[in-house]
Structure formats: C-alpha cells, structure tokens
Design a protein around this motif. Structure first.
Motif, PDB file in Angstrom:
ATOM      1  N   VAL A   1       0.833  -1.200   0.000  1.00 50.53           N
ATOM      2  CA  VAL A   1       0.000   0.000   0.000  1.00 50.53           C
ATOM      3  C   VAL A   1       0.866   1.246   0.000  1.00 50.53           C
ATOM      4  N   GLU A   2       1.996   1.190   0.708  1.00 53.41           N
ATOM      5  CA  GLU A   2       2.909   2.332   0.746  1.00 53.41           C
ATOM      6  C   GLU A   2       3.637   2.497  -0.579  1.00 53.41           C
ATOM      7  N   LEU A   3       3.974   1.386  -1.199  1.00 56.55           N
ATOM      8  CA  LEU A   3       4.617   1.444  -2.507  1.00 56.55           C
ATOM      9  C   LEU A   3       3.683   2.071  -3.536  1.00 56.55           C
ATOM     10  N   GLY A   4       2.417   1.673  -3.509  1.00 55.29           N
ATOM     11  CA  GLY A   4       1.452   2.220  -4.455  1.00 55.29           C
ATOM     12  C   GLY A   4       1.172   3.690  -4.215  1.00 55.29           C
ATOM     13  N   LEU A   5       0.903   4.045  -2.949  1.00 52.22           N
ATOM     14  CA  LEU A   5       0.615   5.445  -2.644  1.00 52.22           C
ATOM     15  C   LEU A   5       1.842   6.321  -2.854  1.00 52.22           C
ATOM     16  N   GLY A   6       3.028   5.788  -2.583  1.00 51.28           N
ATOM     17  CA  GLY A   6       4.247   6.562  -2.806  1.00 51.28           C
ATOM     18  C   GLY A   6       4.465   6.850  -4.275  1.00 51.28           C
ATOM     19  N   ALA A   7       4.222   5.853  -5.121  1.00 54.42           N
ATOM     20  CA  ALA A   7       4.353   6.070  -6.569  1.00 54.42           C
ATOM     21  C   ALA A   7       3.349   7.099  -7.050  1.00 54.42           C
TER      22      ALA A   7
ATOM     23  N   ILE B   1      15.056  11.531 -10.435  1.00 54.08           N
ATOM     24  CA  ILE B   1      14.459  10.246 -10.099  1.00 54.08           C
ATOM     25  C   ILE B   1      14.853   9.181 -11.133  1.00 54.08           C
ATOM     26  N   GLY B   2      14.853   9.573 -12.411  1.00 56.71           N
ATOM     27  CA  GLY B   2      15.291   8.643 -13.443  1.00 56.71           C
ATOM     28  C   GLY B   2      16.724   8.198 -13.229  1.00 56.71           C
ATOM     29  N   TYR B   3      17.567   9.116 -12.762  1.00 59.83           N
ATOM     30  CA  TYR B   3      18.968   8.782 -12.496  1.00 59.83           C
ATOM     31  C   TYR B   3      19.078   7.717 -11.407  1.00 59.83           C
ATOM     32  N   LEU B   4      18.178   7.744 -10.415  1.00 56.85           N
ATOM     33  CA  LEU B   4      18.220   6.749  -9.341  1.00 56.85           C
ATOM     34  C   LEU B   4      18.006   5.331  -9.876  1.00 56.85           C
ATOM     35  N   PHE B   5      17.272   5.205 -10.968  1.00 54.90           N
ATOM     36  CA  PHE B   5      16.993   3.884 -11.536  1.00 54.90           C
ATOM     37  C   PHE B   5      18.169   3.320 -12.338  1.00 54.90           C
ATOM     38  N   VAL B   6      19.098   4.161 -12.753  1.00 56.60           N
ATOM     39  CA  VAL B   6      20.180   3.695 -13.639  1.00 56.60           C
ATOM     40  C   VAL B   6      21.563   3.999 -13.076  1.00 56.60           C
ATOM     41  N   THR B   7      21.659   4.285 -11.798  1.00 55.57           N
ATOM     42  CA  THR B   7      22.953   4.703 -11.230  1.00 55.57           C
ATOM     43  C   THR B   7      24.049   3.654 -11.435  1.00 55.57           C
ATOM     44  N   GLU B   8      23.691   2.371 -11.375  1.00 55.56           N
ATOM     45  CA  GLU B   8      24.717   1.327 -11.487  1.00 55.56           C
ATOM     46  C   GLU B   8      25.271   1.216 -12.900  1.00 55.56           C
ATOM     47  N   HIS B   9      24.611   1.850 -13.860  1.00 55.46           N
ATOM     48  CA  HIS B   9      25.074   1.786 -15.260  1.00 55.46           C
ATOM     49  C   HIS B   9      25.815   3.055 -15.683  1.00 55.46           C
ATOM     50  N   MET B  10      25.933   4.030 -14.794  1.00 56.17           N
ATOM     51  CA  MET B  10      26.520   5.315 -15.152  1.00 56.17           C
ATOM     52  C   MET B  10      28.038   5.274 -15.021  1.00 56.17           C
ATOM     53  N   PRO B  11      28.761   6.079 -15.831  1.00 57.16           N
ATOM     54  CA  PRO B  11      30.228   6.071 -15.788  1.00 57.16           C
ATOM     55  C   PRO B  11      30.778   7.062 -14.758  1.00 57.16           C
ATOM     56  N   GLY B  12      32.028   6.868 -14.390  1.00 57.41           N
ATOM     57  CA  GLY B  12      32.778   7.834 -13.596  1.00 57.41           C
ATOM     58  C   GLY B  12      32.096   8.239 -12.297  1.00 57.41           C
ATOM     59  N   ILE B  13      32.085   9.548 -12.056  1.00 57.21           N
ATOM     60  CA  ILE B  13      31.536  10.047 -10.800  1.00 57.21           C
ATOM     61  C   ILE B  13      30.028   9.884 -10.714  1.00 57.21           C
ATOM     62  N   LEU B  14      29.384   9.564 -11.827  1.00 57.89           N
ATOM     63  CA  LEU B  14      27.938   9.359 -11.817  1.00 57.89           C
ATOM     64  C   LEU B  14      27.556   7.960 -11.347  1.00 57.89           C
TER      65      LEU B  14
ATOM     66  N   ARG C   1      25.790   2.436  -6.563  1.00 57.44           N
ATOM     67  CA  ARG C   1      25.254   1.074  -6.496  1.00 57.44           C
ATOM     68  C   ARG C   1      23.790   1.025  -6.961  1.00 57.44           C
ATOM     69  N   ASP C   2      23.330  -0.160  -7.232  1.00 50.19           N
ATOM     70  CA  ASP C   2      21.943  -0.353  -7.654  1.00 50.19           C
ATOM     71  C   ASP C   2      20.993   0.040  -6.521  1.00 50.19           C
ATOM     72  N   ILE C   3      19.970   0.825  -6.853  1.00 52.91           N
ATOM     73  CA  ILE C   3      18.963   1.229  -5.876  1.00 52.91           C
ATOM     74  C   ILE C   3      17.635   0.604  -6.289  1.00 52.91           C
ATOM     75  N   PRO C   4      17.069  -0.304  -5.479  1.00 51.46           N
ATOM     76  CA  PRO C   4      15.792  -0.925  -5.841  1.00 51.46           C
ATOM     77  C   PRO C   4      14.673   0.100  -5.950  1.00 51.46           C
ATOM     78  N   ALA C   5      13.674  -0.208  -6.770  1.00 50.62           N
ATOM     79  CA  ALA C   5      12.546   0.706  -6.950  1.00 50.62           C
ATOM     80  C   ALA C   5      11.833   0.975  -5.633  1.00 50.62           C
ATOM     81  N   SER C   6      11.728  -0.049  -4.773  1.00 53.67           N
ATOM     82  CA  SER C   6      11.059   0.137  -3.483  1.00 53.67           C
ATOM     83  C   SER C   6      11.797   1.146  -2.607  1.00 53.67           C
ATOM     84  N   GLN C   7      13.135   1.151  -2.692  1.00 48.08           N
ATOM     85  CA  GLN C   7      13.910   2.101  -1.898  1.00 48.08           C
ATOM     86  C   GLN C   7      13.769   3.514  -2.454  1.00 48.08           C
ATOM     87  N   ILE C   8      13.639   3.636  -3.771  1.00 50.19           N
ATOM     88  CA  ILE C   8      13.435   4.958  -4.367  1.00 50.19           C
ATOM     89  C   ILE C   8      12.117   5.549  -3.895  1.00 50.19           C
TER      90      ILE C   8
END
Length: 641
Positions: free
Chosen positions: A109-115, A141-154, A157-164
């Motif tokens: 319920v929190e995941l749904g209402l948070g989204a 927010i989009g960056y949070l979903f792809v952080t593990e694929h970004m180069p260099g200082i960007l 680690r992977d951030i799960p959708a639930s944690q976002i």
C-alpha cells in the motif's frame, strides 16, 4: 491560473481559506508533529493545484476537467495516509515516525501510494510552477533507476525501486515530506498569508505615494519612484513577479510617458522587483529556508542583509539618475505628486509590519511574529474609514494567501525530492570534487563556477528551489575554502535571486516587458546591468564579512564606501554619463576598474576607498572643465570673427 466560476470557484476558495486558517492556527498556537504538519500542508494544497491550474493550453480555463477532478481526489490519498500513519493511525501498514529507514519493509500500500504521490507532485510542478523544475526532478528520479550503469563520478550502487519510493515518500528528513517541505509548512506559509494581507490592505498605494513624494520631483522622477516603491513593497511581498505587477502597472507607463525607452523602463522595474527579495525585514521565502538549513536565527540573516540590499538599490538609483541626466529628463508633473496629508492617511497600515518586526526583535519565531502581524491587520485598518477591512475582505485575503501557497509548497516539495536524489547517490560530494579540481585553490574561480550553476538553475526554477539545490551543492564547497557558513549561503542566495533578472530567461523581465510592451530580452539586458551590484556584493561576501556586518565598524564602513563609489563608476560606464556624457573610450575601462576596486581584497579597504574617490573626483573635474570650455567656445568664435 484558471478563472473559475460558480460552485467550483467557491469550492477552491473554501479550500484555500481552510489552508490559510490551518497555517495561521499552527503558526500562532503551535505546529503539529513534523510529519503531521507537512502531510496536512500538502493534503490541502496539492489537490488545489489540479483545480487551479490547467494541464495544457487547450484545457478548460473556467473549470477543471474530469481528469483534473480525478487527480485532485488521488492527491488526497497519499497525504491522508501519511498523516494518519505518522503516529500509528487505524489504517496504516506501519508507523512512519518509528520506521528504520532502508531497513523496515515497504508495504504494497505504501509502494502504491508513494508512486502516486511522486507522479502527482511532478505533474503539479509542471502545471503550477514550471516544467523546468518538474523535468529536473524527473531527471533526478530517473537517475536513481540507472545509477549502477553510469560512468565515472555518476556511478552508484543499484537502488531498488522500493527504496526509491521509500526515499521520496516515507523518509522524514528527505523527499516529499522532508525538512524543506517542513519550512514551507511553517514559516513560509504564514509569511505568504501576511504578504496577501499587506497587498490587499492598500500598503502598495502607501509605498507608491511615499515614493512619489520623496523622489517624484527629481530628474527622471518616475523611475526613482519605482525603485523606492519596489524596494518598500518587495521587502513585504518577497516575490519579484508579484512586485512587478503590483508597482510596475503604475510606474512603467509613467516612465515611458516621461521619455524613458520602453526596455529601460521594464529593466528598471525588473531589477528593482528582484531586489525586494534581499531587502529586510521579510525578504523572500529562501531566507526562511536559509534560517532552517543553517540554524542561524532569521533575525541575524535579515540584519546581515541590510548593507548589501542598500548597495543594490543605491546602484539602481545612481544608474537611473545618470540615464535621466543623459536624456535630459525632468521630474513628475507637480500635480501628480501627492501631498503629505495624502501619504500619511495610509501610514497606519504599517502597524502590522511594526508589530511583526517588534515581535522578532523580542526573540519570537518568525512564524509567530507574522501571525501577530496578521492579527493586528484588522484593528489597524479600522483606524481610518477608507481602509477598513470587513469579513468579506478578510476571507478574500485568506483565499489569496492559500492560492499563493500552492506554488511555494510544490516548489519546496520538488526541491526536497531533487536534493534527496543528490544526497542518497553522493552527487553532492562528486560535484564538490569536480569544482575543487577545476578551481584548485582559487576561491573566486570556485565562486564563479557555483554562481554559474545557480544562475542556470534559477533561470528555470523558482528562487526558493534554486537556493535549496544551490545551497546543497555549492555552500559546502565554499565552506571548504574557509568561507563562513552565513557568507557561503548568502552568496548562493544572491545568485538564486539574480537569476530572475539575468538573460536569456529572466521571469521578472518577462513580466515587466509584458507591461512595457517591449522585447523581454532587451529588458533583461537592462535589468542585468542594473543588477550588477548584486553580483559584486555576492562576491564581496566571499572575502569579507564586512557587508554582512560581521566585522569591525571601520571595516564595515570602509567596505560599504568602497563598493558604493566603485559601483557608481560601473554605472557611469554602463550608461555613458557621469557629470556629462562619457565617450566610449572612457566608459569601457570604468566598468572593470570599478569592479576591481570593489572586489580587490588584497588591497587595504581604505586604500580602495581613496582610489575610487580619486577617480570619481578626477572624472568630475575633467568633465566640469570640458563643459566650461564648451560654453566659452561660442564666445571665442564670435571674437575671432
């Protein structure tokens, strides 16, 4: 904003009045627990955004659509859940205040209402604030979903959708219900209501009449009236665009009628209105955010801003005077200048302002002080018959205050979400590393990089949001260079405000240009020239605390004089006049020379005062001698003939 009619108008007005009453109640009697306070704040204002603001240019302008009603209803749910789950309500999956963040599970319920909450805040930002801020937050927010694929200082680690979703919706210090939203739900909200009461009570008329009486007879009188009235009104309203329309509707046509060019008149209005946000005692919403972020008393911040704001408006007045003399403009028509009796008949309207300032001077919180200023508004209005406020007037002002809160509440919520993106990924530290590596040990170069970043942010983002984001990434860097905390935050605050008067996107210039019927870009260029004092003062904060009244009186007076005289030289260079018109070969070196004398911290302050004074005196005498020779030349010609 929609022009609502019928029952929809009354519904929206009722919600806006309820929002104002709620914030006045908590401002005067004490706020709720933080999560509860912020949840009710957004529970009242987020649904209102979909009723008041259309989705597109083709959407109905006099009523919400069926989709708007659906979004407005949806906006109630996540805020209501957040409120009743703060301390363990009957329908909550978890007690939000007792959660171990990133450890306790996020229930469906929190995941749904948070989204839902994230999507609705983004859409409300797009509609009511600016698509730029909505896009910036969405990018974060989009960056949070792809952080593990970004180069260099960007990379992060992977951030799960639930944690976002948890970060944005369930965190108490970050995200939608974070500390930034808390500021708008407490201090800022009450001052917005105070500004609505001040604007509706007739104080704008008082300031305009006072400006006319003080400066109307001088050369180029309407422009000087505009500067004075905008400074006075802006210190109460704290909004550059509101200031433009409140004072510019009178002064811009008067300036054009007198002989000022249209884009110059618009630029004067834009720069003066922008300066209202740095003028004590109220300043802009960003000043209250600064007090919360830094834990520095708001009274201390307001006091520290006095010298810088005086220099800002001093340069505008000097520039306006030079332009008026260059164009040989006269003052206002004596018949248009009010008598002192007409000015003084509204002076009792300032009683609430003095009540508020007095309460803050006694050590009460800004919100509590503003509350009592509002309480004093009605009885003080009854001191004269023509200013009396009746129940209908009070309700109208409460509704105005509630409507005005929507934009600031959303801007703070959006800024809180973006700062959360920067914080959880460590981007604040990464940005600091990049700036430090580029600037090396050069403080001014670091300041230039941060100023450019904040100016770019501020061109498409409201001042408060631009300051919040700029303070998160820029102030810590300056403090690493040894800049005191107050100085670092005032630097960021200045540039977040000056973005409103900096081309190519300067909202105050666009507003003023719409009144003057001229090019917004031309108005923006003039506003930028007139606002150059703000840039100089901002950089002065980096090397000296004197302009923040944080030094000895000798240093404070010396720094103020050095800046005032140097900025006069800069104004002469920009507008081509000192005692007489200046040739281009004289104007061009005056601008960098004046800026150098204002900022050359390696030189003794009184040495800079002496050098700037010597240049001004020499320039004055040379022009005086040239004028004398010009007057004598015709007589000599006759004698020769």
């Amino acid at each position: 904003m929609r022009d609502l009619k019928g029952w929809t108008f009354w519904l929206a007005a009722s919600v806006a009045v309820a929002a104002s009453i709620y914030h006045l109640w908590t401002g005067g009697l004490g706020i709720f627990e933080p999560r509860e306070q912020r949840s009710i704040h957004l529970l009242l204002l987020l649904p209102l955004a979909f009723i008041l603001y259309p989705a597109t240019g083709s959407s109905p302008k006099d009523r919400p659509s069926a989709i708007d009603w659906g979004l407005s209803f949806l906006a109630i749910l996540p805020n209501l859940y957040s409120y009743q789950c703060a301390n363990g309500g009957p329908f909550c999956a978890s007690v939000i205040n007792l959660r171990f963040e990133t450890v306790d599970p996020v229930f469906p319920v929190e995941l749904g209402l948070g989204a839902i909450a994230i999507v609705l805040v983004l859409e409300a930002l797009r509609r009511a604030v600016t698509p730029v801020l909505a896009g910036l937050v969405a990018l974060g927010i989009g960056y949070l979903f792809v952080t593990e694929h970004m180069p260099g200082i960007l990379y992060f680690r992977d951030i799960p959708a639930s944690q976002i979703v948890e970060t944005m919706y369930l965190f108490n210090g970050l995200g939608i219900y974070g500390s930034i939203t808390g500021i708008s739900a407490t201090m800022v909200a009450v001052f917005i209501i105070f500004g609505a009461f001040i604007e509706g009570s007739g104080v704008g008329r008082l300031f305009h009449n006072l400006g006319m009486k003080v400066a109307g007879r001088q050369s180029g009188g309407p422009a000087k009236v505009e500067v004075v009235s905008s400074a006075l009104f802006g210190t109460i309203s704290g909004s550059s665009v509101a200031n433009v329309f409140a004072t510019g509707s009178f002064t811009i046509p008067a300036m054009i009628k007198l002989g000022y060019r249209r884009h110059f008149a618009a630029g004067v209005e834009a720069s003066s209105s922008v300066g209202g946000q740095i003028m004590p005692p109220v300043m802009g919403a960003g000043a209250f955010v600064m007090a919360e972020i830094t834990s520095i008393a708001y009274q201390t911040i307001a006091l520290a801003a006095i010298a810088g704001s005086l220099l800002y408006f001093f340069m505008i007045l000097v520039s306006v005077h030079f332009e008026a003399k260059r164009l040989r403009l006269v003052g206002c028509d004596p018949e248009d200048i009010p008598q002192w009796t007409e000015v003084l008949k509204d002076v009792h309207l300032l009683v609430p302002v003095f009540v508020m300032i007095g309460a803050m001077a006694l050590g009460y919180s800004p919100a509590f002080s503003a509350f009592w200023g509002i309480v004093a508004m009605v009885p003080s209005s009854w001191l004269r018959g023509h200013t009396r406020l009746y129940p209908a007037d009070v309700l109208r002002m409460l509704a105005t205050g509630g409507r005005n809160m929507v934009v600031v509440a959303l801007a703070c919520a959006g800024a809180g979400m973006f700062v959360a993106c920067l914080t959880v990924t460590g981007m604040v530290i990464s940005f600091s590393t990049v700036v430090t590596s580029l600037a090396g040990s050069n403080l001014y170069l670091a300041g230039i990089l941060i100023a450019i970043t904040v100016l770019i942010l501020g061109m498409g983002v409201p001042t408060t949001a631009a300051y919040i984001i700029g303070a998160a990434i820029g102030a810590p860097i300056l403090q690493k260079f040894g800049v005191p905390e107050l100085s670092a935050h005032m630097f960021v605050f200045y540039f977040s405000i000056l973005a409103d008067a900096t081309p190519p996107v300067s909202v105050a210039s666009y507003a003023a240009a719409s009144i003057a019927r001229c090019s917004p870009m031309a108005a923006g260029v003039v506003a930028f020239r007139l606002s150059i004092a703000g840039f100089v003062v901002g950089f002065s904060y980096l090397h000296s605390g004197a302009l923040l009244l944080q030094d000895t009186w000798s240093e404070i007076i010396g720094e103020f004089l050095a800046n005032a005289i140097s900025l006069s030289l800069v104004a002469a260079g920009f507008f081509g006049f000192f005692r007489a018109p200046l040739p281009l070969w004289v104007r061009l070196p005056l601008i960098p020379l004046g800026i150098f004398l204002a900022l050359a911290d390696a030189l003794p302050v009184w040495g800079r005062v002496a050098a700037a004074t010597a240049i001004a005196v020499a320039l004055f005498r040379l022009q005086k001698a040239a004028a004398r020779r010009e007057r004598e030349a015709p007589v000599l010609d006759v004698a020769i003939q």
